[in-house]
Scaffold this active site. Structure first.
Site, mmCIF file in Angstrom:
data_model
loop_
_atom_site.group_PDB
_atom_site.id
_atom_site.type_symbol
_atom_site.label_atom_id
_atom_site.label_comp_id
_atom_site.label_asym_id
_atom_site.label_seq_id
_atom_site.Cartn_x
_atom_site.Cartn_y
_atom_site.Cartn_z
ATOM 1 N N HIS A 38 45.822 44.158 43.116
ATOM 2 C CA HIS A 38 45.859 44.920 41.702
ATOM 3 C C HIS A 38 44.721 46.001 41.483
ATOM 4 O O HIS A 38 43.856 45.952 42.429
ATOM 5 C CB HIS A 38 45.878 43.823 40.714
ATOM 6 N N HIS A 69 39.747 50.885 42.215
ATOM 7 C CA HIS A 69 39.982 50.212 43.568
ATOM 8 C C HIS A 69 41.027 48.988 43.625
ATOM 9 O O HIS A 69 41.294 48.383 42.727
ATOM 10 C CB HIS A 69 38.460 49.740 44.004
HETATM 11 P P1 2AM Z 1 36.828 43.400 41.388
HETATM 12 O O1 2AM Z 1 38.137 43.454 41.949
HETATM 13 O O2 2AM Z 1 36.077 44.697 41.485
HETATM 14 O O3 2AM Z 1 35.923 42.174 41.623
HETATM 15 C C1 2AM Z 1 39.706 39.764 38.096
HETATM 16 O O4 2AM Z 1 38.303 38.882 38.211
HETATM 17 C C2 2AM Z 1 39.465 41.188 38.171
HETATM 18 O O5 2AM Z 1 38.511 41.738 37.122
HETATM 19 C C3 2AM Z 1 38.811 41.516 39.468
HETATM 20 O O6 2AM Z 1 39.790 42.659 39.890
HETATM 21 C C4 2AM Z 1 37.258 41.854 39.141
HETATM 22 O O7 2AM Z 1 37.103 43.285 39.793
HETATM 23 C C5 2AM Z 1 37.351 42.258 37.622
HETATM 24 N N1 2AM Z 1 36.153 41.755 37.105
HETATM 25 C C6 2AM Z 1 35.681 40.425 37.446
HETATM 26 N N2 2AM Z 1 34.428 40.162 36.502
HETATM 27 C C7 2AM Z 1 34.110 41.542 36.186
HETATM 28 C C8 2AM Z 1 33.215 41.984 35.486
HETATM 29 N N3 2AM Z 1 32.075 41.375 35.019
HETATM 30 N N4 2AM Z 1 33.201 43.247 34.999
HETATM 31 C C9 2AM Z 1 34.164 44.141 35.355
HETATM 32 N N5 2AM Z 1 35.193 43.729 36.102
HETATM 33 C C10 2AM Z 1 35.318 42.560 36.447
#
Ligand code: 2AM
Length: 176
Positions: free
Chosen positions: A46, A124
């Protein structure tokens, strides 16, 4: 008895890929990326637009209402840039060119929903987590054109197989 008003879910807003797009990406990753760690579960692919963290049911309902009021654009992205963030140990795929309409939409959502991510928006799709090193590409670079079909509110749901991103609500994006 448990107090359901205190039960929380980790929520985030994002763009979901269609199942055939997820399968094509998983297939490309399997064939062309060399890394000691496994890929993320393919069904979880996603693009995150904003992360809300733990929310109560009441907060979730308020979010759904606010998101419904946001005007939604037509969005297309061309993915072809393989990257690596050492801090979050993530290998990811990013748009090949700056994606102005996507960046503008993410900015608008963050403002409208008062999302206060510590990370600036960097579009991304995460491919590998817990990666201590970048991935090596073998053969064909990625080249995926995605026409996004819906804005999606996801629940990051813990399961015995690991976390699964479950759509809770979807808002279609106009397809020109
Ligand atoms: P990531 O793919 O860059 O790890 C579910 O956890 C989604 O939310 C993931 O895609 C993750 O990004 C994002 N995510 C998790 N923790 C986060 C945070 N503290 N701040 C921003 N995005 C976050």
């Amino acid at each position: 008895m448990s107090d359901h008003t205190k039960t929380t879910q980790r929520l985030f807003l994002g763009l979901d890929l269609l199942t055939p797009e997820k399968q094509a990406l998983a297939d490309w990753q399997y064939r062309h990326l060399n890394h000691p760690r496994h890929a993320v579960y393919w069904g979880n692919y996603h693009l995150t637009l904003g992360f809300f963290g733990a929310c109560t049911q009441q907060q979730r309902d308020a979010l759904v209402e606010r998101i419904s009021n946001v005007e939604r654009p037509t969005l297309t992205s061309q993915f072809g840039l393989l990257g690596y963030w050492p801090e979050s140990r993530t290998v990811y795929l990013a748009p090949s060119q700056p994606n102005a309409s996507l960046n503008a939409f993410a900015g608008q959502l963050r403002q409208h929903l008062a999302i206060n991510d510590e990370r600036p928006f960097a579009p991304h799709i995460s491919l590998i987590r817990g990666a201590k090193e970048p991935a090596q590409m073998m053969g064909n670079p990625a080249n995926f054109r995605i026409r996004w079909t819906a804005l999606t509110l996801f629940w990051s749901k813990p399961t015995e197989q690991g976390v699964r991103y479950q759509p809770l609500a979807r808002w279609p994006l106009p397809l020109r």
